[in-house]
Enzyme design. Structure first.
Site, PDB file in Angstrom:
ATOM      1  N   CYS A   1       0.834  -1.207   0.000  1.00  9.80           N
ATOM      2  CA  CYS A   1       0.000   0.000   0.000  1.00  9.80           C
ATOM      3  C   CYS A   1       0.873   1.264   0.000  1.00  9.80           C
ATOM      4  O   CYS A   1       1.509   1.535  -0.998  1.00  9.80           O
ATOM      5  CB  CYS A   1      -0.982  -0.023   1.168  1.00  9.80           C
ATOM      6  SG  CYS A   1      -2.331   1.136   0.937  1.00  9.80           S
TER       7      CYS A   1
ATOM      8  N   HIS B   1      -3.574  -5.464   1.270  1.00 10.08           N
ATOM      9  CA  HIS B   1      -2.887  -5.625   2.555  1.00 10.08           C
ATOM     10  C   HIS B   1      -2.857  -7.082   3.005  1.00 10.08           C
ATOM     11  O   HIS B   1      -3.790  -7.527   3.689  1.00 10.08           O
ATOM     12  CB  HIS B   1      -3.622  -4.819   3.626  1.00 10.08           C
ATOM     13  CG  HIS B   1      -3.411  -3.348   3.545  1.00 10.08           C
ATOM     14  ND1 HIS B   1      -2.399  -2.711   4.220  1.00 10.08           N
ATOM     15  CD2 HIS B   1      -4.080  -2.393   2.858  1.00 10.08           C
ATOM     16  CE1 HIS B   1      -2.460  -1.410   3.966  1.00 10.08           C
ATOM     17  NE2 HIS B   1      -3.459  -1.188   3.131  1.00 10.08           N
TER      18      HIS B   1
ATOM     19  N   GLU C   1      -1.220  -8.419   5.370  1.00  8.63           N
ATOM     20  CA  GLU C   1      -1.175  -8.543   6.839  1.00  8.63           C
ATOM     21  C   GLU C   1      -2.579  -8.497   7.436  1.00  8.63           C
ATOM     22  O   GLU C   1      -2.803  -8.977   8.536  1.00  8.63           O
ATOM     23  CB  GLU C   1      -0.267  -7.461   7.438  1.00  8.63           C
ATOM     24  CG  GLU C   1      -0.866  -6.066   7.566  1.00  8.63           C
ATOM     25  CD  GLU C   1      -0.894  -5.279   6.267  1.00  8.63           C
ATOM     26  OE1 GLU C   1      -0.582  -5.851   5.199  1.00  8.63           O
ATOM     27  OE2 GLU C   1      -1.238  -4.078   6.308  1.00  8.63           O
TER      28      GLU C   1
END
Lengths: 231, 81
Positions: free
Chosen positions: A86, A203, A205
């Site tokens: 990002c 993302h 994560e």
């Protein structure tokens, strides 16, 4: 094996990424404040999401010109892994680690939602735990994520399999409706020539444990770990 | 000499500018239909340089290295009169 996450003023996915790497994937991971410098060599560096320098000028533009990025470039030149997520992808593109750039979404608002992406190249240090064509579910959260590159660059990226991910629907088909930011050719993950740098807008994560609703993103970290273990 | 410089950064022709499009729509709604609308960012910079040309050369380097993104932007630097 040791990974590093670089924290800029305004990074805000640094701790989530640290949790995914350290606690979920079990790899020793340091948080490195950008002013401190790297201080040692790392097997992989992650530039996390957030709003470094408040997105002033262009997202990632100012962070890309900070002294620690010279160390990051040296890390990449030495053939070690760099993942930009990002804002990290925006910083990486502003540092010209891959060609093209991420700019304001075609509908110029911040988008935060789940997305499906298709693994276009599973033969990289970041994607080896997936299979080519696999559809994975990972959220996006950005305002400046529309990938733009010249026709020449797009051709080169296609020819040399340097597109890691494209937006798609659950069936794996790319349509304008699921290309939420209006990226050229639905692209949302780009590799450098050596496949040692991956810049991506989604993302991973945030999709690294089942409790989040998807653990599809963990494969990126696991692929990186497997690559480093292999040596 | 101190040279005041004006730098204009704008999107290259053909690059989609969603903000300009939204502004154009809003102007149309207000009764101002427009053929074309684009916007640009201006920087007013004063640099110390031996000549105006040297100052402009510095300004162009600033554009190349930070102010503009060559993938999407064009820039122009001129001495501000």
């Amino acid at each position: 094996m040791r990974f590093a996450i670089i924290q800029f003023g305004g990074s805000n996915c640094d701790l989530d990424t640290h949790h995914a790497l350290q606690d979920v994937c079990g790899v020793d991971t340091d948080l490195v404040w950008y002013k401190e410098g790297l201080g040692r060599t790392y097997d992989a560096i992650i530039i996390p999401g957030g709003f470094s320098y408040g997105d002033y000028l262009r997202a990632g533009a100012i962070a890309a010109r900070t002294p620690i990025m010279e160390e990051v470039l040296a890390h990449v030149w030495a053939g070690r892994l760099l993942l930009g997520i990002c804002n990290g992808a925006q910083i990486g593109a502003e540092s010209r680690l891959v060609p093209g750039t991420f700019t304001i979404n075609s509908y110029p608002k911040f988008i935060c939602r789940w997305s499906c992406i298709r693994v276009e190249n599973a033969d990289t240090p970041f994607t080896s735990s997936y299979r080519e064509g696999q559809v994975i579910r990972i959220p996006i959260a950005h305002k400046e994520g529309r990938y733009i590159a010249s026709p020449f660059t797009l051709k080169e990226l296609n020819t040399y399999h340097r597109i890691a991910f494209r937006f798609c629907n659950r069936e794996g088909i790319s349509t304008p409706e699921v290309n939420f930011n209006g990226s050229m050719e639905h692209i949302t993950g780009v590799l450098n020539k050596q496949n040692t740098v991956l810049l991506m807008m989604p993302h991973p994560e945030r999709a690294s444990e089942k409790v989040f609703g998807s653990d599809d993103g963990r494969g990126i970290f696991e692929s990186m770990i497997a690559h480093v273990e292999k040596g | 000499m101190k040279v005041p410089i004006q730098i204009t950064i704008s999107l290259k022709e053909g690059i989609l500018d969603p903000e300009a499009r939204a502004i154009q729509h809003a102007l149309t709604d207000l009764g101002f239909p427009t053929e074309k609308l684009s916007n640009a960012r201006l920087f007013f910079i004063t640099v110390e340089a031996p000549t105006e040309e040297a100052a402009l050369s510095q300004a162009r380097q600033m554009c190349e290295r930070l102010l503009a993104n060559p993938v999407i932007h064009r820039y122009a630097a001129e001495v501000a009169r």
